[in-house]
Scaffold this motif. Structure first.
Motif, PDB file in Angstrom:
ATOM      1  N   UNK A  93      38.464  31.405  39.398  1.00 31.29           N
ATOM      2  CA  UNK A  93      37.082  30.967  39.215  1.00 31.29           C
ATOM      3  C   UNK A  93      36.325  32.030  38.419  1.00 31.29           C
ATOM      4  N   UNK A  94      35.644  31.625  37.362  1.00 26.10           N
ATOM      5  CA  UNK A  94      34.932  32.574  36.509  1.00 26.10           C
ATOM      6  C   UNK A  94      33.576  32.915  37.109  1.00 26.10           C
ATOM      7  N   UNK A 137      36.741  47.436  39.071  1.00 26.37           N
ATOM      8  CA  UNK A 137      36.852  47.275  40.530  1.00 26.37           C
ATOM      9  C   UNK A 137      36.921  45.804  40.925  1.00 26.37           C
ATOM     10  N   UNK A 138      36.024  45.002  40.362  1.00 25.36           N
ATOM     11  CA  UNK A 138      35.991  43.599  40.759  1.00 25.36           C
ATOM     12  C   UNK A 138      37.235  42.839  40.331  1.00 25.36           C
ATOM     13  N   UNK A 171      39.226  39.483  43.392  1.00 26.36           N
ATOM     14  CA  UNK A 171      40.043  38.709  42.458  1.00 26.36           C
ATOM     15  C   UNK A 171      41.464  38.543  42.961  1.00 26.36           C
ATOM     16  N   UNK A 172      41.735  38.972  44.191  1.00 25.68           N
ATOM     17  CA  UNK A 172      43.093  38.937  44.733  1.00 25.68           C
ATOM     18  C   UNK A 172      43.664  37.502  44.716  1.00 25.68           C
ATOM     19  N   UNK A 173      44.924  37.433  44.275  1.00 26.54           N
ATOM     20  CA  UNK A 173      45.628  36.153  44.289  1.00 26.54           C
ATOM     21  C   UNK A 173      45.109  35.157  43.283  1.00 26.54           C
ATOM     22  N   UNK A 174      44.321  35.575  42.309  1.00 27.42           N
ATOM     23  CA  UNK A 174      43.803  34.654  41.306  1.00 27.42           C
ATOM     24  C   UNK A 174      42.680  33.793  41.833  1.00 27.42           C
ATOM     25  N   UNK A 175      42.048  34.208  42.935  1.00 29.24           N
ATOM     26  CA  UNK A 175      40.964  33.415  43.503  1.00 29.24           C
ATOM     27  C   UNK A 175      39.798  33.324  42.531  1.00 29.24           C
ATOM     28  N   UNK A 179      39.184  45.026  49.487  1.00 22.67           N
ATOM     29  CA  UNK A 179      39.193  43.773  50.255  1.00 22.67           C
ATOM     30  C   UNK A 179      40.591  43.516  50.797  1.00 22.67           C
ATOM     31  N   UNK A 180      41.556  43.745  49.967  1.00 24.61           N
ATOM     32  CA  UNK A 180      42.975  43.554  50.341  1.00 24.61           C
ATOM     33  C   UNK A 180      43.722  44.860  50.052  1.00 24.61           C
ATOM     34  N   UNK A 181      43.573  45.844  50.927  1.00 22.53           N
ATOM     35  CA  UNK A 181      44.117  47.174  50.636  1.00 22.53           C
ATOM     36  C   UNK A 181      45.645  47.205  50.535  1.00 22.53           C
TER      37      UNK A 181
END
Length: 333
Positions: A170-171, A196-197, A204-208, A329-331
């Protein structure tokens, strides 16, 4: 009877004294009379009577005197000539020496052409080479000086340019503003937000989703670096008080996510000066998380990594449960 002759032989003239004329002998019969001893003759005195011709004696006397005088004069002249020649030789030697000294002096005189010697070029000023450019990681690790009560003018500059979204999720578009007058690097702040983002350990983890920085117009929010005074002003618009602990906020009733410049420059006691890089990453992820709809979450396992939505600036010990600092967020990704 002939006149005696004078012979001169250099270098020392010899004087030839004329022999005296022999006295006439008187003969008696066949016997010869032996002459008696001669007496010195006074050249000036007149000859005694009966001693022969007086005129001839005078002539001989005067001739001898003249020869002696001539001899003496010649001796004086020759001696003078020898002395003169010696002095001339000395004078010539001295003159030669003087000429040699004169020539030598002339050879060193200023009259001789002096070769052109190029003037020495002025030494170039010593300029220290510029320090090597710090890397992104080095800049992010630096703690910077700032006044905890700094209040800026409340006006902003937008960081120009576009930073394209790297992912396919999602952009989400955002803009970066930096308050005027802050002695902080706006380009470094904008780069830190974008990196960072879009990190796989972030939102942005997992292409969210994927984040793109734009210079204005279509931004979903404005992430803003501002002084403590200006941060408090904008957070108060959403009923948030950031003045107590000098913290940051997401001013939900506005389009601004406020990053307190004091915290950006100084960090927090929970992270310390040695973890400035990680603290800044946590600060961006935490406040943008609020904009994305996430509320506060506290750590529930002692010694575990604190969740990104915990208020890590204030404390890592919530309700007696102490956790470790965590910027992601997802260390584990």
């Amino acid at each position: 009877m002939g006149f005696p002759q004078v012979t001169l032989a250099p270098p020392a003239p010899r004087t030839v004294v004329p022999e005296p004329a022999p006295d006439p002998f008187t003969s008696t019969g066949s016997h010869r009379r032996v002459p008696g001893p001669r007496k010195p003759v006074d050249p000036v005195a007149e000859p005694a009577p009966g001693s022969g011709s007086g005129r001839g004696l005078k002539v001989r006397t005067y001739t001898g005197m003249a020869a002696a005088a001539v001899t003496t004069v010649l001796a004086v002249v020759v001696a003078g000539q020898v002395a003169t020649d010696g002095d001339g030789a000395k004078t010539g030697a001295l003159a030669a020496n003087d000429d040699a000294r004169s020539d030598s002096a002339a050879s060193r005189s200023d009259e001789r052409p002096t070769p052109d010697v190029p003037a020495a070029a002025p030494a170039a000023p010593s300029v220290a080479p510029p320090p090597p450019e710090l890397t992104y990681e080095q800049k992010m690790a630096q703690q910077l000086p700032i006044d905890a009560k700094l209040a800026g003018p409340g006006t902003f500059d937008t960081v120009p340019g576009v930073a394209k979204a790297p992912g396919k999720g999602k952009l989400v578009r955002y803009r970066v503003d930096v308050e005027k007058g802050l002695e902080l690097d706006p380009q470094l702040f904008a780069e830190a937000v974008h990196r960072t983002l879009n990190d796989p350990r972030s939102w942005a983890h997992g292409g969210a989703m994927t984040f793109e920085r734009v210079p204005g117009g279509e931004a979903d929010f404005v992430i803003t670096l501002a002084s403590p005074g200006t941060t408090g002003f904008w957070c108060a618009k959403s009923d948030l008080d950031t003045t107590v602990d000098n913290v940051s906020c997401d001013s939900a009733s506005t389009d601004r996510v406020m990053i307190n410049a004091f915290r950006w420059a100084q960090g927090s006691a929970t992270y310390g000066p040695d973890q400035m890089f990680a603290y800044r990453q946590m600060l961006i992820n935490h406040e943008v998380g609020h904009r994305l709809g996430h509320g506060h979450v506290n750590c529930r396992t002692p010694g575990a990594l604190a969740p990104i939505m915990q208020q890590q600036t204030k404390s890592l010990d919530i309700g007696g449960i102490e956790c470790k600092p965590n910027p992601w967020v997802h260390p584990g990704s």
